[in-house]
Design an enzyme around this catalytic site. Structure first.
Site, short mmCIF file in Angstrom:
data_model
loop_
_atom_site.label_atom_id
_atom_site.label_comp_id
_atom_site.label_asym_id
_atom_site.label_seq_id
_atom_site.Cartn_x
_atom_site.Cartn_y
_atom_site.Cartn_z
CB CYS A 113 -0.95 0.00 1.18
SG CYS A 113 -2.14 -1.34 1.09
CG HIS A 250 -3.12 3.61 1.98
ND1 HIS A 250 -3.57 3.22 0.74
CD2 HIS A 250 -3.20 2.51 2.77
CE1 HIS A 250 -3.88 1.93 0.78
NE2 HIS A 250 -3.67 1.48 2.01
CG ASN A 280 -6.58 -0.76 1.00
OD1 ASN A 280 -5.86 -0.26 0.12
ND2 ASN A 280 -6.09 -1.28 2.11
N1 ACO Z 1 -18.82 -8.47 8.23
C1 ACO Z 1 -19.35 -8.69 9.43
N2 ACO Z 1 -18.62 -9.06 10.52
C2 ACO Z 1 -17.29 -9.16 10.35
C3 ACO Z 1 -16.67 -8.94 9.12
C4 ACO Z 1 -17.50 -8.60 8.02
N3 ACO Z 1 -16.99 -8.34 6.79
N4 ACO Z 1 -15.35 -9.15 9.25
C5 ACO Z 1 -15.13 -9.47 10.54
N5 ACO Z 1 -16.31 -9.49 11.21
C6 ACO Z 1 -16.55 -9.79 12.61
C7 ACO Z 1 -15.44 -10.59 13.23
O1 ACO Z 1 -15.61 -11.97 12.96
C8 ACO Z 1 -15.60 -10.26 14.69
O2 ACO Z 1 -16.65 -11.04 15.21
P1 ACO Z 1 -16.57 -11.64 16.72
O3 ACO Z 1 -16.50 -10.43 17.59
O4 ACO Z 1 -17.84 -12.41 16.82
O5 ACO Z 1 -15.32 -12.46 16.74
C9 ACO Z 1 -16.07 -8.80 14.69
O6 ACO Z 1 -16.57 -8.57 13.35
C10 ACO Z 1 -14.98 -7.82 15.01
O7 ACO Z 1 -13.83 -8.14 14.22
P2 ACO Z 1 -12.49 -7.29 14.33
O8 ACO Z 1 -11.49 -7.85 13.39
O9 ACO Z 1 -12.10 -7.13 15.75
O10 ACO Z 1 -13.02 -5.88 13.80
P3 ACO Z 1 -12.28 -4.50 13.76
O11 ACO Z 1 -13.10 -3.48 14.44
O12 ACO Z 1 -10.83 -4.61 14.14
O13 ACO Z 1 -12.34 -4.15 12.22
C11 ACO Z 1 -10.92 -4.15 10.29
C12 ACO Z 1 -11.71 -4.99 11.30
C13 ACO Z 1 -11.88 -3.29 9.52
C14 ACO Z 1 -10.19 -5.09 9.35
C15 ACO Z 1 -9.91 -3.26 11.04
O14 ACO Z 1 -9.18 -4.02 11.95
C16 ACO Z 1 -8.98 -2.57 10.10
O15 ACO Z 1 -9.36 -1.72 9.33
N6 ACO Z 1 -7.66 -2.86 10.21
C17 ACO Z 1 -6.68 -2.22 9.38
C18 ACO Z 1 -6.66 -2.80 8.03
C19 ACO Z 1 -5.82 -1.92 7.15
O16 ACO Z 1 -5.82 -0.71 7.30
N7 ACO Z 1 -5.06 -2.43 6.27
C20 ACO Z 1 -4.25 -1.48 5.53
C21 ACO Z 1 -3.12 -2.02 5.01
S1 ACO Z 1 -3.58 -2.84 3.58
C22 ACO Z 1 -2.16 -3.24 2.70
O17 ACO Z 1 -1.07 -2.87 3.01
C23 ACO Z 1 -2.37 -4.22 1.56
#
Ligand code: ACO
Length: 323
Positions: A113, A250, A280
């Site tokens: 990214c 980004h 993204n």
């Molecule tokens: N729809 C519904 N529920 C979901 C989904 C979905 N698509 N995905 C995960 N969940 C659920 C999980 O299973 C979990 O359920 P549980 O509590 O029953 O176990 C719950 O939602 C919470 O999951 P978390 O992973 O803790 O959610 P979080 O608030 O952390 O959000 C996210 C997840 C959006 C991925 C976040 O962590 C994030 O944005 N992280 C950064 C990602 C990023 O910025 N990447 C950039 C770099 S990309 C690159 O370099 C290629």
């Protein structure tokens, strides 16, 4: 001194628009969950005939048109991508061929990214070093091809697309008032590589693999890493957040963008947001957002524009440009 001045920006998106609601029928998710956790409302997904090379070519052509130039005016193509058409040759040379360019040189860069931020900095060094007069810097990705479409925690986050800018070496005064790239800071730390990676590759599994991510871990590190490199760029340039006209981050997650802008003291109305529209798009996200900023009349000649990105590796970086 020589400055690398941005002449124009261009973009290309796949034909197919996929809104969150469409994913509800494919995996267990909801529009409300995706919007609340990420700010993403839709993304574009490439068809079989739309590739990193074809999208990159279209973005490059759009940038050339916007600058009133042809490939004859270009010496260098740098393509940032983690989803090349082939393991080799570089997709940049395929784009070079598609553009009908038989001179100069072209190569790919891979910093996930952060790829575009690395690439524009690299092109700047070639221009300032006198090895090229004008460069096309492209970010082009087809991340949909490396997603596990059964993993709801990753497949909802990404989209496909390409953005490009044209850089030209011009004489500047050596002051902060110059147009062009004014300061940059790049970092990487491979100890984080297993938090965001693709589980295949030519030298290990002989396959392409799919994206794996510990989302919470990425989130935890993102804001601190982003703000560190931005502060370094501010110090190099002798400016503060108040001097910035546009912040073009980004586009991974609206919550990361908001938290970074808040920590840096950059006002919301100065932040260009496209993650809601594109998801993204990895290395394409910053040039796509730049293009959006220009096309909507927000980013204008003379504006001070701050770019930043953070991604797999981890890699991260920031670049300050006077448009
Ligand atoms: N729809 C519904 N529920 C979901 C989904 C979905 N698509 N995905 C995960 N969940 C659920 C999980 O299973 C979990 O359920 P549980 O509590 O029953 O176990 C719950 O939602 C919470 O999951 P978390 O992973 O803790 O959610 P979080 O608030 O952390 O959000 C996210 C997840 C959006 C991925 C976040 O962590 C994030 O944005 N992280 C950064 C990602 C990023 O910025 N990447 C950039 C770099 S990309 C690159 O370099 C290629």
């Amino acid at each position: 001194m020589i400055r690398s001045v941005v002449l124009s920006a261009g973009k290309s998106l796949p034909r197919r628009l996929v809104k969150n609601a469409e994913l509800e029928g494919v995996i267990e998710t909801s529009d409300a969950w995706i919007v609340q956790r990420t700010g993403i409302r839709q993304r574009y997904i490439a068809a079989d005939d739309e590739t990193t090379a074809s999208l990159g070519e279209a973005a490059a052509r759009a940038a050339l048109d916007a600058a009133g130039l042809t490939v004859d005016d270009i010496d260098l193509i740098v393509l940032a991508t983690s989803t090349p058409n082939n393991t080799f040759p570089a997709t940049a040379v395929e784009i070079q061929e598609r553009l009908g360019m038989r001179h100069g040189f072209a190569f790919d860069m891979q910093a996930v990214c952060s790829g575009f931020v690395y690439a524009i900095n690299t092109a700047d060094l070639y221009l300032r070093g006198g090895m090229a007069k004008r460069a096309i810097v492209i970010g082009s990705e087809t991340f949909s091809r490396i997603l596990d479409w059964e993993d709801r925690s990753t497949c909802v986050l990404f989209g496909d697309g390409a953005g490009a800018v044209i850089l030209e070496a011009q004489e500047g005064e050596g002051t902060i008032g110059d147009r062009g790239i004014l300061a940059a800071s790049l970092r990487s730390d491979g100890s984080h590589r297993e938090k965001l990676y693709v589980d295949g590759g030519p030298s290990t599994t002989r396959t392409v693999g799919v994206l794996r991510m510990e989302g919470r871990e990425v989130f935890k590190h993102a804001v601190g890493m982003i703000t560190d490199v931005v502060v370094s760029v501010f110090e190099q340039a002798g400016i503060t957040a108040d001097d910035i006209d546009w912040f073009v981050p980004h586009q991974a997650n609206k919550r990361i963008i908001d938290a970074s802008a808040k920590k840096l003291g950059i006002a919301d109305e100065k932040v260009v947001i496209t993650v809601d529209q594109h998801g993204n798009t990895s290395a394409a996200s910053v040039p796509l957002a730049l293009c959006e900023g220009v096309e909507t009349g927000r980013i204008k000649k003379g504006d001070l524009v701050l770019l930043e990105a953070m991604g797999g590796g981890f890699t991260w970086g920031a670049v300050l440009v006077r448009w």
